[in-house]
Motif scaffolding. Structure first.
Motif: not given
Length: 240
Positions: A103-108, A110-122, A155-159
């Protein structure tokens, strides 16, 4: 038949009535004579995840999500294996974001996720709030799913998405897609709670759990006439 439903971090991830999703799953199983055990999995109650048949992860505050990440990190491989092996998982809002890379917060930052899927949230400023209607991509009848969304992240992904937005914002307010589906894992921003408003989705998750455990191919039908009338009424109220 019996199912073990794991409610993940009910003490930390329970916004907007999401506890009702577990209640709905339990009741719809019991109406069919299926025995249900609900297991609360949290920091003070660690039980083997491999024993679960169906998993629910709700939404939470930023603080709650950070605590959950720190604790759940050691179970990432187990959760990933369960998803790959077809275990039904419903992850809502913060739970949905948590399964991604970051998760990319308002200040830019990176707040890590579990990485089970290859998407991110901004975080892109402002919140996406309101009632939402989507047309599901699961082949369910009725084709609509309804709920309430309130999220600052995009959230952005190609799934494959859970559905196409008819009313509302969805994943990011741009591509008209909502949620994510991989095997029997569903990530979504629909609160409300989601499953009592959409009993056909609840039954989809129950059937997938029973199919995986007992090779069951069809659920005994329930009389949902009142629920579907309420669903259609809700659609009318939400529609512009």
């Amino acid at each position: 038949m019996e199912l073990k439903i794991y409610h993940m971090y009910p003490d930390l991830l329970n916004l907007y009535g999401d506890l009702g999703n577990v209640t709905c799953l339990t009741q719809r199983c019991q109406w069919r004579g299926i025995k249900v055990e609900v297991v609360g999995f949290s920091m003070n109650q660690e039980v083997p995840l491999e024993d679960g048949d169906l998993f629910f992860i709700g939404g939470g505050s930023d603080r709650g999500q950070n605590i959950v990440y720190s604790h759940l990190l050691k179970y990432t491989n187990v959760m990933s294996d369960l998803i790959e092996n077809g275990a039904p998982v419903l992850a809502i809002c913060g739970g949905y974001q948590l399964l991604g890379e970051k998760y990319i917060d308002a200040e830019g930052n990176d707040v890590p996720g579990l990485g089970i899927f290859d998407y991110h949230t901004r975080s892109e400023g402002g919140r996406l709030i309101g009632n939402i209607i989507i047309k599901n991509n699961l082949g369910l009848t009725p084709e609509t799913l309804v709920g309430f969304e309130n999220h600052g992240g995009r959230t952005y992904h190609d799934h494959q998405s859970l559905g196409r937005v008819v009313v509302g914002y969805g994943n990011n307010g741009q591509d008209q897609e909502e949620g994510m589906v991989y095997n029997n894992c569903i990530g979504t921003y629909l609160h409300g709670p989601l499953l009592p408003k959409n009993p056909h989705l609840a039954d989809h998750l129950i059937l997938k759990a029973l199919e995986r455990k007992y090779n069951l191919k069809e659920l005994a039908p329930l009389d949902d006439s009142r629920e579907y009338l309420a669903h259609e009424k809700t659609l009318h109220l939400y529609s512009p």
